[in-house]
Design a protein around this motif. Structure first.
Motif, mmCIF file in Angstrom:
data_model
loop_
_atom_site.group_PDB
_atom_site.id
_atom_site.type_symbol
_atom_site.label_atom_id
_atom_site.label_comp_id
_atom_site.label_asym_id
_atom_site.label_seq_id
_atom_site.Cartn_x
_atom_site.Cartn_y
_atom_site.Cartn_z
ATOM 1 N N LEU A 232 -60.568 -0.879 -22.656
ATOM 2 C CA LEU A 232 -59.225 -0.911 -22.077
ATOM 3 C C LEU A 232 -59.286 -0.870 -20.561
ATOM 4 O O LEU A 232 -59.949 -0.015 -19.980
ATOM 5 N N GLY A 233 -58.568 -1.792 -19.932
ATOM 6 C CA GLY A 233 -58.406 -1.772 -18.487
ATOM 7 C C GLY A 233 -56.963 -1.480 -18.139
ATOM 8 O O GLY A 233 -56.125 -1.251 -19.008
ATOM 9 N N ASP A 234 -56.658 -1.478 -16.842
ATOM 10 C CA ASP A 234 -55.270 -1.308 -16.418
ATOM 11 C C ASP A 234 -54.438 -2.464 -16.939
ATOM 12 O O ASP A 234 -54.906 -3.605 -17.049
ATOM 13 N N ALA A 235 -53.193 -2.186 -17.253
ATOM 14 C CA ALA A 235 -52.287 -3.249 -17.681
ATOM 15 C C ALA A 235 -52.084 -4.232 -16.533
ATOM 16 O O ALA A 235 -52.167 -3.855 -15.359
ATOM 17 N N PRO A 236 -51.823 -5.492 -16.838
ATOM 18 C CA PRO A 236 -51.567 -6.476 -15.779
ATOM 19 C C PRO A 236 -50.268 -6.174 -15.059
ATOM 20 O O PRO A 236 -49.469 -5.342 -15.518
ATOM 21 N N PRO A 237 -50.020 -6.842 -13.931
ATOM 22 C CA PRO A 237 -48.738 -6.650 -13.248
ATOM 23 C C PRO A 237 -47.567 -6.944 -14.183
ATOM 24 O O PRO A 237 -47.696 -7.703 -15.147
#
Length: 434
Positions: free
Chosen positions: A385-390
């Motif tokens: 899991l990474g940061d959610a996109p803009p």
């Protein structure tokens, strides 16, 4: 009595053209960046607007009753519409400056309303009226537009691969394992399709849905769009991506022509497709359609393009927001906190709004077998899991549909990948610049 707890977050997919919205702050509200002090003894009325069916409306009524046990001086007046009617009314209210105090919100509209200053900055209330310690930090960030937190998710989902366990065994291929590459996945599709003999298939063309292109870009460390809403990919990159699906379209998986015959149920929900990738909250819909012998679903992560990439992310099934013009922002924040964090609300809703984003609310939910699988799946992909996109650009919904329709044209052989990419960029340019 029970203690109110945490909150936050971000998603959904919706809508076409942008609407012209303007907003201003109520003269009675605190200045931007300042918090109004919550007075539990003040008698307050709040409007709470949401969409859904009669079942969800009943759940909200139960939640309001539970809220009033703890906050008897806050009267909550529910407003309930279907999804289309909900947003038609919000657009009318936005133009007239009269949005409800608290709203269930769709991620696709968050930038539109947030950038037009129609939603309250929740920042001054985070950690106080709105507790955040039971919410993953990545989920908290999802509701940020510009430099303001304007929405907090009730629940999350992630991109996943549903597999028909019994059909995979019947065809002798078994379920596709976690961690496999896309090259291995394509071979697995071909093996299952061959074993199906024209009556069952491995999977369909994964390049026909924009979320796969998003995962492909994220595997390279980039999002589809920048924070400023500009495209982060080229026409050539898109054409190359669409070329990847050619072998499946040429007969190694279910083709567009074959898939059309299954509309509107779909080949996977009919029990003739081993695997389908979508958001992990789609499982209940599949179980409602699948034949009895195919009710055992396996949920695994999508195949891997790049080892170690943070290509997956949690998106909000829905969010809660507060009108920038509410006269009672602190009381509204207390209501949002309750709706997102309360274990009692988790007990009432279960996974009706998706898998609760707050651990305290999740602890209160009685999860069925499928919901337990979804919870375990989201825990299993933590390292990916990474940061959610803009936050999606205002016209994301129309671009998503255009991407899908061009994918169907490719499946029917009506366009080449280069022609489809050129056509998509015409619409993309109009969406970004209009």
């Amino acid at each position: 009595m029970f203690t109110k707890k945490r909150l936050l977050g971000g998603l959904a997919l919706a809508t076409g053209a942008a609407i012209a919205l303007t907003g201003c702050s109520s003269s009675d509200a605190p200045a931007p960046g300042e918090a109004q002090e919550f007075d539990p003894n003040e008698k307050v009325e709040l409007d709470l607007a949401f969409w859904g069916d009669e079942t969800r409306a009943g759940f909200y009524n139960e939640a309001i009753e539970a809220f009033n046990e703890e906050y008897p001086n806050i009267t909550v007046k529910p407003q309930f519409l279907d999804f289309a009617g909900f947003w038609e009314k919000r657009q009318t209210e936005a133009a007239g400056g009269g949005l409800p105090d608290v709203m269930q919100f769709d991620y696709s509209y968050l930038r539109q309303y947030g950038e037009n200053n129609l939603l309250l900055d929740l920042g001054p209330y985070l950690g106080e009226e709105i507790k955040t310690d039971a919410i993953p930090e990545s989920a908290v960030k999802i509701g940020v537009v510009g430099d303001k937190t304007v929405g907090l998710p009730t629940s999350t989902n992630a991109w996943a691969m549903f597999q028909n366990t019994a059909l995979a065994d019947e065809l002798g291929v078994g379920v596709f394992p976690d961690g496999g590459s896309y090259e291995e996945y394509e071979q697995w599709i071909a093996d299952a399709t061959e074993a199906g003999g024209g009556e069952a298939w491995g999977a369909g063309d994964f390049t026909g849905v924009i979320q796969f292109f998003e995962l492909y870009k994220r595997s390279q460390g980039e999002d589809l769009f920048t924070e400023e809403g500009e495209a982060n990919f080229t026409e050539e990159e898109l054409a190359d991506f669409w070329t990847m699906g050619q072998e499946i379209r040429d007969g190694k998986g279910i083709t567009t022509q074959e898939a059309v015959e299954y509309d509107p149920v779909g080949a996977f929900a009919s029990g003739d497709l081993v695997a389908e990738m979508t958001w992990d909250n789609f499982g209940a819909g599949y179980l409602a359609q699948l034949p009895e012998e195919y009710q055992d679903l396996t949920i695994t992560a999508p195949p891997v393009w790049e080892e170690g990439a943070k290509d997956l992310y949690l998106k909000p099934s829905m969010l809660h927001t507060i009108s920038a013009k509410t006269e009672h922002p602190a009381a509204a924040a207390v209501l949002v906190d309750f709706l997102v964090n309360s274990p009692k609300v988790g007990e009432i809703f279960g996974t009706n709004r998706g898998l609760p984003v707050s651990q305290t609310q999740l602890d209160g939910a009685d999860l069925d077998e499928l919901s337990t699988k979804v919870r375990d799946y989201e825990a299993s992909i933590a390292d990916r899991l990474g940061d959610a996109p803009p936050v999606p650009i205002a016209a994301y919904g129309s671009l998503e549909q255009k991407f899908r329709s061009l994918g169907e044209d490719l499946g029917h052989g009506l366009k080449t990948p280069e022609e489809a990419a050129a056509e998509f960029f015409v619409e993309l340019d109009a969406a970004i610049n209009n």
